[in-house]
Each structure stands twice: as structure tokens, then as C-alpha cells.
Design a protein around this motif. Structure first.
Motif, PDB file in Angstrom:
ATOM      1  N   ALA A 178      14.364  43.916  85.462  1.00  8.17           N
ATOM      2  CA  ALA A 178      14.475  44.730  86.673  1.00  8.17           C
ATOM      3  C   ALA A 178      15.852  45.369  86.774  1.00  8.17           C
ATOM      4  O   ALA A 178      15.994  46.552  87.110  1.00  8.17           O
ATOM      5  CB  ALA A 178      14.193  43.874  87.908  1.00  8.17           C
TER       6      ALA A 178
ATOM      7  N   TYR B 274      16.161  48.119  84.147  1.00  3.94           N
ATOM      8  CA  TYR B 274      15.352  49.290  84.469  1.00  3.94           C
ATOM      9  C   TYR B 274      15.972  50.099  85.616  1.00  3.94           C
ATOM     10  O   TYR B 274      16.017  51.336  85.589  1.00  3.94           O
ATOM     11  CB  TYR B 274      13.942  48.868  84.827  1.00  3.94           C
ATOM     12  CG  TYR B 274      13.044  50.021  85.244  1.00  3.94           C
ATOM     13  CD1 TYR B 274      12.469  50.857  84.285  1.00  3.94           C
ATOM     14  CD2 TYR B 274      12.796  50.281  86.583  1.00  3.94           C
ATOM     15  CE1 TYR B 274      11.673  51.927  84.660  1.00  3.94           C
ATOM     16  CE2 TYR B 274      11.999  51.330  86.979  1.00  3.94           C
ATOM     17  CZ  TYR B 274      11.430  52.152  86.008  1.00  3.94           C
ATOM     18  OH  TYR B 274      10.638  53.205  86.382  1.00  3.94           O
ATOM     19  N   LEU B 275      16.459  49.372  86.648  1.00  7.11           N
ATOM     20  CA  LEU B 275      17.009  50.062  87.807  1.00  7.11           C
ATOM     21  C   LEU B 275      18.298  50.814  87.474  1.00  7.11           C
ATOM     22  O   LEU B 275      18.550  51.898  88.004  1.00  7.11           O
ATOM     23  CB  LEU B 275      17.257  49.062  88.939  1.00  7.11           C
ATOM     24  CG  LEU B 275      15.998  48.454  89.589  1.00  7.11           C
ATOM     25  CD1 LEU B 275      16.381  47.364  90.564  1.00  7.11           C
ATOM     26  CD2 LEU B 275      15.186  49.543  90.280  1.00  7.11           C
TER      27      LEU B 275
ATOM     28  N   PRO C  29      17.138  53.504  83.710  1.00  4.97           N
ATOM     29  CA  PRO C  29      15.692  53.710  83.564  1.00  4.97           C
ATOM     30  C   PRO C  29      15.327  54.560  82.345  1.00  4.97           C
ATOM     31  O   PRO C  29      14.269  54.365  81.752  1.00  4.97           O
ATOM     32  CB  PRO C  29      15.306  54.425  84.865  1.00  4.97           C
ATOM     33  CG  PRO C  29      16.582  55.042  85.356  1.00  4.97           C
ATOM     34  CD  PRO C  29      17.677  54.125  84.937  1.00  4.97           C
ATOM     35  N   LYS C  30      16.208  55.454  81.966  1.00  4.58           N
ATOM     36  CA  LYS C  30      15.856  56.334  80.846  1.00  4.58           C
ATOM     37  C   LYS C  30      15.957  55.632  79.505  1.00  4.58           C
ATOM     38  O   LYS C  30      15.222  55.950  78.564  1.00  4.58           O
ATOM     39  CB  LYS C  30      16.767  57.568  80.862  1.00  4.58           C
ATOM     40  CG  LYS C  30      16.551  58.472  82.078  1.00  4.58           C
ATOM     41  CD  LYS C  30      17.459  59.686  82.026  1.00  4.58           C
ATOM     42  CE  LYS C  30      17.231  60.586  83.247  1.00  4.58           C
ATOM     43  NZ  LYS C  30      18.103  61.792  83.213  1.00  4.58           N
TER      44      LYS C  30
ATOM     45  N   MET D  69       2.510  46.281  80.293  1.00  3.55           N
ATOM     46  CA  MET D  69       2.692  47.679  80.671  1.00  3.55           C
ATOM     47  C   MET D  69       1.606  48.571  80.125  1.00  3.55           C
ATOM     48  O   MET D  69       1.355  49.663  80.642  1.00  3.55           O
ATOM     49  CB  MET D  69       4.061  48.179  80.176  1.00  3.55           C
ATOM     50  CG  MET D  69       5.225  47.645  81.013  1.00  3.55           C
ATOM     51  SD  MET D  69       6.834  48.080  80.304  1.00  3.55           S
ATOM     52  CE  MET D  69       6.739  49.865  80.376  1.00  3.55           C
TER      53      MET D  69
ATOM     54  N   ASP E 175       4.215  52.599  82.427  1.00  3.41           N
ATOM     55  CA  ASP E 175       5.200  52.706  83.506  1.00  3.41           C
ATOM     56  C   ASP E 175       5.606  51.309  83.965  1.00  3.41           C
ATOM     57  O   ASP E 175       4.747  50.496  84.357  1.00  3.41           O
ATOM     58  CB  ASP E 175       4.609  53.513  84.663  1.00  3.41           C
ATOM     59  CG  ASP E 175       5.672  53.863  85.704  1.00  3.41           C
ATOM     60  OD1 ASP E 175       6.833  53.407  85.553  1.00  3.41           O
ATOM     61  OD2 ASP E 175       5.347  54.593  86.652  1.00  3.41           O
ATOM     62  N   PHE E 176       6.900  51.019  83.967  1.00  5.91           N
ATOM     63  CA  PHE E 176       7.359  49.661  84.275  1.00  5.91           C
ATOM     64  C   PHE E 176       7.433  49.375  85.776  1.00  5.91           C
ATOM     65  O   PHE E 176       7.272  48.243  86.205  1.00  5.91           O
ATOM     66  CB  PHE E 176       8.741  49.431  83.657  1.00  5.91           C
ATOM     67  CG  PHE E 176       9.299  48.065  83.935  1.00  5.91           C
ATOM     68  CD1 PHE E 176       8.664  46.924  83.474  1.00  5.91           C
ATOM     69  CD2 PHE E 176      10.459  47.916  84.683  1.00  5.91           C
ATOM     70  CE1 PHE E 176       9.176  45.668  83.735  1.00  5.91           C
ATOM     71  CE2 PHE E 176      10.975  46.667  84.955  1.00  5.91           C
ATOM     72  CZ  PHE E 176      10.323  45.533  84.474  1.00  5.91           C
ATOM     73  N   LEU E 177       7.687  50.390  86.607  1.00  7.19           N
ATOM     74  CA  LEU E 177       7.868  50.165  88.045  1.00  7.19           C
ATOM     75  C   LEU E 177       6.640  49.529  88.701  1.00  7.19           C
ATOM     76  O   LEU E 177       6.790  48.564  89.467  1.00  7.19           O
ATOM     77  CB  LEU E 177       8.231  51.474  88.740  1.00  7.19           C
ATOM     78  CG  LEU E 177       8.581  51.350  90.239  1.00  7.19           C
ATOM     79  CD1 LEU E 177       9.753  50.392  90.428  1.00  7.19           C
ATOM     80  CD2 LEU E 177       8.883  52.725  90.835  1.00  7.19           C
ATOM     81  N   PRO E 178       5.396  50.021  88.453  1.00 11.65           N
ATOM     82  CA  PRO E 178       4.226  49.339  89.028  1.00 11.65           C
ATOM     83  C   PRO E 178       4.116  47.886  88.557  1.00 11.65           C
ATOM     84  O   PRO E 178       3.706  47.010  89.328  1.00 11.65           O
ATOM     85  CB  PRO E 178       3.050  50.182  88.553  1.00 11.65           C
ATOM     86  CG  PRO E 178       3.620  51.509  88.244  1.00 11.65           C
ATOM     87  CD  PRO E 178       5.010  51.255  87.742  1.00 11.65           C
TER      88      PRO E 178
ATOM     89  N   LEU F 259       6.613  45.934  87.768  1.00 10.53           N
ATOM     90  CA  LEU F 259       7.630  45.169  88.486  1.00 10.53           C
ATOM     91  C   LEU F 259       7.198  44.882  89.919  1.00 10.53           C
ATOM     92  O   LEU F 259       7.302  43.737  90.405  1.00 10.53           O
ATOM     93  CB  LEU F 259       8.943  45.945  88.471  1.00 10.53           C
ATOM     94  CG  LEU F 259      10.126  45.289  89.180  1.00 10.53           C
ATOM     95  CD1 LEU F 259      10.472  43.960  88.526  1.00 10.53           C
ATOM     96  CD2 LEU F 259      11.334  46.222  89.192  1.00 10.53           C
ATOM     97  N   MET F 260       6.677  45.884  90.618  1.00 16.58           N
ATOM     98  CA  MET F 260       6.262  45.711  92.010  1.00 16.58           C
ATOM     99  C   MET F 260       5.112  44.718  92.136  1.00 16.58           C
ATOM    100  O   MET F 260       5.130  43.806  92.972  1.00 16.58           O
ATOM    101  CB  MET F 260       5.858  47.063  92.605  1.00 16.58           C
ATOM    102  CG  MET F 260       7.013  48.053  92.720  1.00 16.58           C
ATOM    103  SD  MET F 260       6.458  49.726  93.184  1.00 16.58           S
ATOM    104  CE  MET F 260       5.662  49.383  94.753  1.00 16.58           C
TER     105      MET F 260
END
Length: 604
Positions: free
Chosen positions: A42, A45-46, A49-50, A69, A75-78, A80-81
Motif C-alpha cells: 500500500a 503504491y500510494l 503508483p507509476k 490482481m 488494477d491494484f487500488l480495488p 487494496l480497498m
């Protein structure tokens, strides 16, 4: 350790709840580890991110994130959430499940332990209560049992939950980097010895605290029970000083226990700080050398930060165990006391009394003191035999041998030609009614006090017994009649009224054998006359042993036995004993010379 292992045996019937709690604990631990594992990715990524590369995130040899993934289009954000929501929700429900199941199990164990302890207290012989104080026993039944809860619930739950979380976090740390994990965890074995030593000191301090609490409970019980005497003799300041002294002793033992418990915290903090410092030093050197990525070290450091609180909890739980053991040892001391002698293998019930009671060369020793020596006499069916003599002669001991409150040292007590030890205790005592000088009434209604031991009797039968005991009239004058609560020990009644309720209780029981132990000696003349009228109805057609203080009340007994020094020295009827000019005549003349009032009405 034996007391704790014994305590854990009480958990055996509840194995299913404990097993389910353990499942919840494992789920909690895995969720905890999963949440920590997500920290490093996390952060990476934060902040980048690139350049984030999920393929570089692995646990040991497994590329977990890369495979997950794939379901979210890369996409990693979904991911992570969703992971955060699922992980913390599962963790919360798992924590609730284990807390509820272990808490419920602990309360069940404490309930069973209290019930067992109370039943055992009831089963202990009368001899045990002559050397134990009521306040002490009450303290063990309440305070000591309550202290055990920590050892049963908190300790077991903490060991299972925190140990499993510790194992998961240590496994996570070693899976990420073996050398870094080794440097961070080397301090754990060092902490074991001082923690165990402090635990032993805490157990000793906790035991002293329980003993001090018991003494304080005894003092409170005695003072409040005898509050009239305390006030009457103006001893309020004296008792307050005694209480303050005992309270100060309890304060000192509590502070000592608190100091010992608190000493674990700085020790744990110091050792944790050493572990952190070593991990930081080694992690920095690895990052500088390019063999460890920053996000990996962040994940490892979070795991380490989460691990140390569990280690400290496990160290602190030793305090809880030691306190619980102090209570358990005192509870087990009572449970290990031998109960009343059990019925003999071929004991029979006592259904009725056809031939009466006989003492055959009975001797009785209490500890090392011989109380009775070679006592022999008979009480035929329907006869009234009285025991008289100076205090300490053994009269009450004789009475206590009939219902087997004590067993003879030698000789035997027989009913209908059979040793009382050959009858079942419950059936023997069912056939005996007892009225003593110290009337015991419970904080309950008049009706329930009369029906004590005969709870299935109807209100009509209760009232009939009260009428026969000359108690009905004063009962009906009470605010709620038979439903009036008499207060603790019958405090709302006069001595004569309380004694007449005791007689009514014996009348309702309708036992063929009756023991009267100085039933009127503590009453004034008017109350004694009323009670004697009640006793006349009670004595009818019963085999009766009377222990008498006022000799005027036993003039018409079928036989009077004079006991001195544990031996019967005279026996006969009232007139014959007076004419003999022996011990009975001396007691009789001394009593009426000393008493300022004339003889009361005759009972027998």
C-alpha cells in the motif's frame, strides 16, 4: 503448576466452545497478518503508483498480489480497498466470537466451581466449622473464586489468541526475511526468566492479599452481626480501630502486588526497545547495501511493531495466572477437605423408631481432648430423658452424636438395636427434630421459615403447626401475617416468638425423635412459659432427649442423667435424685438460690 492443571480440568466439559473459540482466534490471527502484509504494498503504491510492481511483492516464494490482481483487470487500488474491508471485518467478527465464547466458558466454569464449592461446604462435617470463621469461608466463596476468572478466561484466551497471533506474525517476519527476523526476535528468550520470577513473587503477594481480605471479611461479619453488643458496650471506636488496622494491612498487601505487577511493564518496554533498535540497525545496513527494499522493511517493521504488544501481553498474562492460582489454591484447600463420612456400603433407611435409642459405652474425643468417657443409657420410645450438669460437661456432645453431627470415638449409638452408622444419614436425620437455644431463622417469610425442610407442606399444615406452637396469634398481628419477612436471623422477632417458630418447624417435621438443647434457657419468664406450652404439644408421643439448664423444667422427665467431666455420675427421677443429696441436689439448690425469680412452669 499442578493447581493450574487441576483448574484447567474444569474446561474439559466445554471443549466444543473452546474449539470454536480457537477457530475464531486463528481466523483473527490470519486476518491480522494479512492486514500487516498489505502495509508495504500500500505504501509503495500510494507513493510510487507509476513504478509500482505487484510482481515484486511476494511472501516467501508466493506472488500473492499478482495472482489476485488478475481478477480486477490488473488494477491494484480495488484490490487494496477490498482487502482492507474484508480483512478488518473478518478480524472484528473473529475477535467478537472468541471473546464471547471464552467469556461464556469462563462464567460457566465459575458457576460450576461455586456450586461445587458450596455443595462441598454443606457436606463438610460440623467439626470443620468449629475451626473456620464464616467471614473466611464467605471470602473464599466470593473473592477467591472471582480471582480465578482471570486464570480461566483471560489467561486461556490470551494464550490461545495472542500465541496464535504471535506465531502468525513471527512466521510472516521469517517468511519475509529470515536474518532480519532473527535479529529482531533474539530478545524474546531473554525475557522469560525475569517474567517468571516476578510471577512467583506476585503469587505470594496475591495469596497474602486474599488472606488479608478474608480477615477483613471476618471482622466485618462479626461486627455487624454483633452490632447491638458493640453499641451497648460503647466499642465503636475500638472496632473502627481494628477495622482500620486490618484495612491498612490489606492496603499494604495490595500495594505490594501492584508494584510487582507494574514491574513487568518497564521490563517489557526495555526488551522491546532493544529488539526494535537491533532490527533498525540491521534493516538500515541491508537497505544501504541494496539487499532489502524500503517497502519490504516497512512491512517487516509494522509486523514487528504489531508483534511486540502480543509478546508483552503474553508476559503480562503470567501475572493474571499467578493471581488466579493464589485463589485456586485456597479454593482447592476447601475442596480437598474430607466431607462427612459417606453412608456405609450396606446402609439401610430408617423408616420408623420402634424400640428407642441407646448409648453403649460411648466415648468421644475432640482433637486430643476426651469429651465423653464410657457413656451408657437408653431412651425408650415415647420417653423423655433429660441431661443436666455444669457447662462443658459434654451434654451437647451427647445430643450431637444422635444425628451423627459427630461420630463416636469408641462404643456406639444405636436406634432400634442398630448402630446409627448403619443407617443412611439422610433418612436418620429425617427422623430427628431439633430445637436449640440458638434459634436459626432465615431472611424469609414466616411461612417459609416454618416449612424449612418441609417445603411441600400446604399453608393449612403450616398454620396448624403454628397454632400448636402457640405462634399463630402473634403471626397474625404481623403486617403481612405468614408472608411477613422476619429479617436476617429473625431480627424482627422477640426471642420467645423466634423460638416458637422453631418449635412450629419441628412440629411440622413431625419426627419421632426429638432433641431439645436448652430450648428455653435464654428466655424471660413470660416467653419461657409460652414456649413451654408449645413444647408440651411437641413432646407428645416422641422419643426425646432434653438438655436442660433450668432444672425446674424437667421435674417430670422419665429419667434425669447428671453428667460431669464427660461421665454420667447420677441417674433417676427428680424426687429420687433430690433425696440422694448428690450432684443433682447441689445444682438444684444452687440454681434456686441464685435465681431472683420463682421457678417457671414445669415442662415435663
Amino acid at each position: 503448576m499442578k493447581p493450574y492443571l487441576r483448574l484447567l480440568t474444569y474446561l474439559r466439559p466445554h471443549w466444543l466452545r473452546i474449539a470454536l473459540a480457537m477457530v475464531c482466534m486463528q481466523i483473527y490471527s490470519v486476518a491480522q497478518g494479512a492486514g500487516i502484509f498489505l502495509v508495504g504494498p500500500a505504501v509503495a503504491y500510494l507513493f510510487q503508483p507509476k513504478t509500482f510492481d505487484a510482481a515484486g511483492i511476494r511472501l516467501g516464494k508466493f506472488h500473492i498480489l499478482e495472482s489476485v490482481m488478475g481478477f480486477f483487470g490488473g488494477d491494484f487500488l480495488p484490490v487494496l480497498m477490498a482487502s482492507i474491508i474484508v480483512t478488518f471485518t473478518v478480524k472484528g467478527f473473529a475477535d467478537f466470537g472468541q471473546a464471547y465464547l471464552m467469556g461464556d466458558t469462563a462464567q460457566r466454569v465459575l458457576r460450576e466451581l461455586r456450586n461445587k464449592l458450596f455443595r462441598h461446604l454443606e457436606a463438610l462435617p460440623i467439626r470443620y466449622y468449629t475451626r473456620s470463621s464464616t467471614g473466611e469461608l464467605m471470602s473464599r466463596l466470593t473473592n477467591d473464586v472471582a480471582l480465578i476468572q482471570g486464570a480461566v478466561s483471560d489467561a486461556v484466551a490470551a494464550v490461545l489468541r495472542d500465541a496464535s497471533a504471535t506465531i502468525v506474525l513471527i512466521a510472516l517476519a521469517f517468511a519475509m526475511d529470515v536474518r532480519l527476523a532473527f535479529y529482531a526476535c533474539f530478545i524474546f528468550p531473554v525475557a522469560v526468566y525475569p517474567v517468571m520470577r516476578l510471577g512467583r513473587r506476585l503469587r505470594r503477594a496475591s495469596r497474602k492479599r486474599l488472606v488479608s481480605t478474608a480477615r477483613l471479611s471476618t471482622l466485618i461479619h462479626e461486627t455487624l452481626r454483633g452490632i447491638r453488643i458493640v453499641k451497648g458496650f460503647g466499642m465503636e471506636r475500638w472496632e473502627a480501630a481494628r477495622f482500620a488496622e486490618e484495612n491498612q494491612s490489606l492496603y499494604r498487601t495490595n500495594v505490594k502486588a501492584i508494584r510487582t505487577k507494574a514491574a513487568v511493564t518497564p521490563l517489557n518496554e526495555f526488551l522491546s526497545a532493544v529488539g526494535f533498535a537491533v532490527a533498525l540497525w540491521y534493516g538500515h545496513s541491508r537497505i544501504a547495501a541494496g539487499t532489502l527494499r524500503p517497502q519490504e522493511f516497512i512491512t517487516f517493521f509494522v509486523a514487528l511493531a504489531s508483534l511486540y504488544p502480543y509478546i508483552k501481553k503474553l508476559a503480562s498474562i503470567n501475572n493474571v495466572v499467578q493471581e488466579g492460582l493464589a485463589g485456586a489454591v485456597r479454593v482447592f484447600e476447601i475442596l480437598d477437605e474430607r466431607p462427612e463420612p459417606a453412608d456405609r456400603p450396606h446402609a439401610i433407611p430408617l423408616d420408623r423408631v420402634a424400640r428407642g435409642i441407646a448409648f453403649e459405652d460411648v466415648s468421644f474425643k475432640y482433637d486430643d481432648a476426651m469429651v465423653l468417657r464410657g457413656i451408657s443409657f437408653e431412651i425408650g420410645v415415647g420417653e423423655v430423658v433429660a441431661l443436666v450438669g455444669s457447662s462443658g460437661g459434654g451434654k451437647t456432645t451427647v445430643a450431637n452424636l444422635i444425628p451423627r453431627f459427630y461420630d463416636v470415638t469408641s462404643g456406639r449409638v444405636v436406634i432400634d438395636g442398630r448402630d446409627v452408622r448403619d443407617y443412611r444419614i439422610a433418612s436418620l436425620r429425617r427422623e430427628i427434630g431439633i430445637v436449640t437455644q440458638q434459634t436459626l431463622l432465615f431472611n424469609d417469610t414466616v411461612a417459609n421459615n416454618i416449612a424449612y425442610g418441609e417445603i411441600r407442606r400446604t399453608r393449612e399444615e403450616i398454620e396448624a403447626a403454628a397454632r400448636a406452637a402457640h405462634a399463630h396469634d402473634f403471626i397474625m398481628r404481623m403486617p403481612e401475617g405468614y408472608d411477613t419477612v422476619v429479617g436476617e436471623g429473625g431480627v424482627r422477632l422477640s426471642g420467645g416468638e423466634a423460638q416458637r417458630l422453631s418449635v412450629a418447624r419441628a412440629l411440622l417435621k413431625n419426627a419421632p425423635i426429638l432433641v431439645l438443647d436448652e430450648a428455653t434457657s435464654a428466655l424471660d419468664a413470660e416467653s419461657e412459659a409460652e414456649v413451654q406450652k408449645a413444647l408440651e404439644n411437641l413432646l407428645a408421643n416422641r422419643t426425646t432427649l432434653v438438655i436442660a439448664h433450668r432444672l425446674s423444667t424437667i421435674r417430670h422427665a422419665d429419667r434425669i442423667l447428671v453428667i460431669r467431666g464427660g461421665e454420667i455420675i447420677e441417674a433417676g427421677r427428680h424426687e429420687a435424685l433430690l433425696a440422694a443429696g448428690g450432684e443433682y441436689r447441689r445444682l438444684y439448690e444452687q440454681q434456686f438460690r441464685d435465681e431472683s425469680r420463682p421457678p417457671t412452669a414445669e415442662l415435663y
